[in-house]
Design a protein around this motif. Sequence first.
Motif: not given
Length: 70
Positions: A25-27, A29-34
């Motif tokens: 989930r963290y990855m 969200n990270y890829l969606k934001q960046n």
Amino acid sequence: MLWYVLVAIVAILVGVVIGFFIARRYMMNYLKQNPPINEQMLRTMMMQMGQKPSQKKINQMMAQMNKQMK
């Protein structure tokens, strides 16, 4: 004694499964934001490959990449 070993093994397995889903989930969200590639990077890559990028082609490629991310 056997009871403690079984509880420890089950606790480790549950921890691994929960840790996997939290990391996933963290990855996501990270890829969606960046996002790894933006329009400027895509334009530069196409120019390096000898193509003249039109805005329509760039928009199509960005849409395909966003679709694959979901």
